[in-house]
Design an enzyme around this catalytic site. Structure first.
Site, PDB file in Angstrom:
ATOM      1  CD  GLU A  12      -2.258  -1.653   2.650  1.00  0.00           C
ATOM      2  OE1 GLU A  12      -2.108  -0.887   3.614  1.00  0.00           O
ATOM      3  OE2 GLU A  12      -2.716  -2.813   2.768  1.00  0.00           O
ATOM      4  CD  GLN A  19       0.258   2.296   4.728  1.00  0.00           C
ATOM      5  OE1 GLN A  19      -0.835   2.564   5.204  1.00  0.00           O
ATOM      6  NE2 GLN A  19       0.563   2.584   3.487  1.00  0.00           N
ATOM      7  CG  ASP A  58      -0.230  -1.724  15.371  1.00  0.00           C
ATOM      8  OD1 ASP A  58      -0.507  -1.818  16.559  1.00  0.00           O
ATOM      9  OD2 ASP A  58       0.755  -1.088  14.952  1.00  0.00           O
ATOM     10  CG  HIS A  84      -1.085   3.949  13.697  1.00  0.00           C
ATOM     11  ND1 HIS A  84      -2.406   4.171  13.993  1.00  0.00           N
ATOM     12  CD2 HIS A  84      -1.035   3.811  12.353  1.00  0.00           C
ATOM     13  CE1 HIS A  84      -3.123   4.188  12.882  1.00  0.00           C
ATOM     14  NE2 HIS A  84      -2.316   3.966  11.868  1.00  0.00           N
TER      15      HIS A  84
END
Ligand SMILES: Cc1ncc(C[n+]2csc(CCOP(=O)(O)OP(=O)(O)O)c2C)c(N)n1
Length: 803
Positions: free
Chosen positions: A495, A548, A551, A593
């Site tokens: 992504e 990305q 998590d 995050h």
């Protein structure tokens, strides 16, 4: 639209007599293998059986359309297909049913997987690639329903790359101009899984040569298809994917599982469309049956109505095939009976051969054990007990290795007080046997070839005073630029990786420089990003799949755990997929995050390398090592490290960081802190503060968690400091518990410890937002200082009074 394409391939699919009879022979051979297989289980010769009866006809048709270089990724019903291709003999089929551990007898998994898990061998014994374009290929099956789909996408995507990326044109052992089709099979009920839909959507977007055949027998074990699929039909439900004259998408075909001509036609059509035009195809094969029910675990009479059971008999694909052959004049009923009798006899012969070979190997060990126990008994004071154990073993019906080994171990336990000369022979024999069993059952979790990370050359980073200070992300950017330039197999995707060069810009400008087939964007689909990488890696490429944020690895971890991490083990070195998964985590902001779920990763990814670089210089060196090796890996960069300054090494792209070798970041004598990743900086800051009050910390960065400190450096440090703390940002009992277990179990430190080993971890809850949230959720410098001080206080309360 389907009609036009079918007309085009009419010529190619013209039915020939010899072809029909060959297909009949495979279908009936496979059917008898299923029937006899079930009996073997009920006789107690195998533990469990799941068979391909009722699905034979579609599979002979698929085999006709399958070409050398193509790949299959399917599931446990595909025995007929594998047999018709010549990639599975009946004897091998039964060898797997019995769990024969000899790779020559059972080349798919060497007895490691239950029956119906198919695979071809892509590798030579030394781990080098075979010429995959010269053989039929099957990815190695796994049991979770629909989990074949993500890697199917990757297998098909590889063809796309081989066709479009000019830099790959010399890799002729893997592809001929991207002409290879990836063929998937899946049960109708399994199409309900999320990864099925995710894979189909991605294939439609990417326009890859992927044919997905759905074997629809109306049920998923006991649950009818109306409970599984909207409108009770997967091809109906997916009509929106159908391509049109103006919009790209899927070709969707429907065919009956008992209609031989239509099946041959449909598979030929699908294959041609995918191969030539790289259009994905969904082939819904309806009206299949399951004559013996789902598996040996239960009977389908419990949940199918009398009408359904009768329908399944009347519409059995082999019965219909017979009718077709006779009515078309290809053969008479007598000729088919004769063919069937021959096939049945051959299945029985090969079944018996498989059993004799499997059983024969065990018999040898069984007899040797009995002889040795009896001979030992004659010399021993425990004669009666030993002879009793031998007698019990002798009486075992169809003895297996467990019976032999368990008896021998009981004997050795009985002999514990006897002299060496009495028990030595038995003990030596047992030791040798255990070595063999280790190879049979426990080997190949990691690469055992020269491409293992352990064999990679260590080249230190060259940094001088003049080396420029740059942002961490620029170090990675320089590494990726070098690798894209020098390694044509390498490509990166995920992504936001393509156009903007990832959310932290380590690939910034690299798509523009090296092209869209090297650095790519994907949609948001972590599970199939992993599958895309696995499939491409299975076909000789070196993908770097980006997740990305750490998590979000949860979305992809099932593929990593079930498929990638088990691949070398479950094929006993027959396949490899050296995929590098790049992600970032440990510390930034908030619940989704800042995670550092290392315990989860460590428990589920045995079989992969797990790297936790403390900065981007180390990360680049680790990537260089991994690209030399053939082991799959997860690399977790520090989310808060991309803007920190580091010196740019001169030998970028060439220097490596060895796996499993910690680095001592600060030498000390009072206490060892073992840590990694972002915590290194925190612990170093704490060490500086503690030094001011005379406490000397030794700070060790483990660098990789799998493998873990292979040279025992932490133990050596503890011998010096006699105290140890394990620190990280996972929940309590996660990564720190793992590190402590590794050191306590493997490094014999107990005798050197003057204080109880302790851990520093984050809070058990997910981290709260913002800087204060971070401070109160994750370990801080003060946490480290106070924990270390407390340990020193317990050793010397006078010198270090209570805080
Ligand atoms: C993720 C997962 N959930 C459940 C199972 C147990 N299971 C094995 S096969 C099966 C039914 C599959 O039915 P279908 O896809 O229609 O294939 P069929 O067996 O009918 O050919 C189930 C539920 C599994 N293997 N994996």
């Amino acid at each position: 639209m389907a009609g036009n394409i079918q007309d085009q391939v009419q010529q190619a699919a013209t039915i020939q007599r010899n072809q029909v009879l060959e297909d009949f022979r495979w279908a009936i051979t496979s059917r008898h293998a299923s029937l006899m297989g079930r009996k073997e289980v009920f006789m107690g010769k195998a533990k469990f059986g799941i068979f391909g009866d009722g699905k034979e006809l579609a599979q002979v048709a698929m085999a006709r359309a399958f070409q050398k270089g193509d790949f299959r990724a399917g599931y446990y019903r595909d025995q007929t297909f594998m047999m018709a291709l010549g990639e599975l003999t009946v004897q091998q089929y039964f060898a797997q049913l019995y769990a024969h551990t000899n790779v020559l007898a059972e080349p798919a998994s060497a007895g490691r997987l239950m029956n119906g898990h198919f695979a071809t061998r892509s590798l030579n014994e030394d781990g080098t690639w075979k010429n995959l374009t010269a053989q039929y290929n099957s990815a190695a099956d796994i049991s979770p329903t629909a989990a074949q789909m993500p890697k199917l996408l990757g297998l098909a995507f590889a063809s796309k790359l081989y066709r479009n990326n000019k830099g790959l044109k010399d890799l002729t052992d893997f592809s001929v101009h991207g002409n290879e089709v990836a063929w998937g099979t899946i049960g109708n009920a399994s199409t309900s899984e999320g990864m099925f839909f995710e894979s189909l959507n991605a294939a439609g977007v990417l326009q890859v040569p992927m044919v997905v055949a759905v074997w629809d027998d109306g049920f998923g074990i006991s649950v009818p298809k109306e409970f599984h699929t909207t409108k009770g039909s997967i091809s109906e439900a997916l009509l929106g994917l159908q391509r049109t004259d103006t919009l790209k998408g899927f070709e969707i075909l429907r065919v009956k599982g008992w209609d031989y001509e239509a099946l041959v036609q449909a598979f030929a059509t699908a294959g041609q469309l995918a191969r030539e035009e790289h259009v994905p195809v969904l082939l819904h094969v309806e009206e299949m049956t399951q004559p013996q029910g789902h598996s040996t675990s239960g009977s389908h009479e419990r949940y199918k109505t009398q009408e359904r059971l009768k329908w399944e008999k009347d519409w059995d694909c082999i019965l219909k095939f017979r009718e077709y052959i006779i009515s078309s004049g290809f053969a008479t009923a007598d000729q088919l009976d004769e063919l069937e009798a021959e096939a049945k006899g051959e299945v029985k012969r090969q079944k018996d051969a498989a059993w004799n070979e499997f059983n024969g190997e065990i018999k040898v060990e069984f007899e040797q054990a009995l002889d040795l126990i009896r001979a030992t008994a004659e010399k021993s004071t425990r004669k009666i007990a030993l002879l009793q154990l031998a007698d019990d073993l002798k009486k075992t019906i169809n003895p297996i290795r467990k019976d032999v080994v368990s008896t021998v171990r009981k004997c050795l336990f009985l002999l514990r007080a006897e002299g060496e000369e009495i028990k030595q022979q038995l003990a030596n024999w047992y030791e040798q046997l255990q070595e063999k069993n280790q190879d049979r059952y426990n080997s190949h979790l990691y690469s055992q070839t020269e491409f293992s990370v352990a064999r990679c050359k260590v080249i230190p980073a060259q940094v001088t005073e003049d080396s420029p200070l740059v942002d961490g992300r620029e170090i990675l950017q320089a590494f990726f630029d070098y690798t894209l330039e020098n390694n044509p197999r390498f490509f990166a995707f995920g992504e936001d990786v393509g156009n903007i060069g990832d959310v932290n810009q380590a690939f910034a400008g690299l798509q523009a420089k090296h092209g869209e087939w090297r650095v790519m964007d994907t949609s948001i689909r972590e599970c199939t990003i992993i599958g895309q990488g696995i499939g491409a890696a299975l076909r000789g490429l070196r993908p770097m799949a980006e997740i990305q944020y750490l998590d979000y690895l949860l979305y992809g971890i099932q593929m990593l755990s079930d498929d990638l991490a088990t691949l070398t083990y479950r094929t006993k070195g027959g396949q490899k997929a050296p995929l590098i998964v790049r992600t970032r985590g440990h510390r930034l902001e908030g619940v989704w995050h800042s995670g550092s779920p290392m315990g989860m990763i460590l428990s589920s990814l045995r079989g992969m390398i797990v790297c936790v670089p403390r900065n981007m210089t180390q990360a680049a060196g680790m990537y260089a090592t991994l690209l030399q090796s053939d082991e799959p890996a997860l690399v977790i960069e520090c989310l808060n490290g991309y803007r920190l300054k580091e010196q740019l090494p001169q030998n970028m792209g060439e220097y490596t960081v060895p796996m499993g070798i910690p680095e001592i970041l600060r030498e000390g004598k009072d206490l060892t802190v073992v840590t990694y990743g972002s915590m290194c900086r925190i612990v170093l800051d704490a060490a500086a503060e503690l030094a001011e009050i005379g406490i000397s910390l030794e700070v060790i960065d483990v660098q990789t968690l799998l493998p873990f400190d292979t040279h025992g450096m932490i133990g050596q440090s503890i011998q010096k400091t006699n105290r140890v703390v394990f620190a990280d940002e996972d929940v309590p009992g996660g990564g720190t518990a793992y590190m402590m277990q590794q050191v306590l179990d493997h490094q014999e430190v107990f005798a050197y410890l003057d204080a109880v080993p302790q851990t520093i971890a984050a809070q058990a809850h997910r981290p709260a937002y913002s800087t204060d949230g971070d401070y109160f959720s994750k370990p801080s410098v003060e946490d480290v200082v106070e924990k270390v001080y407390q340990i020193m206080h317990e050793s010397n309360p006078k010198k270090y009074p209570t805080l």
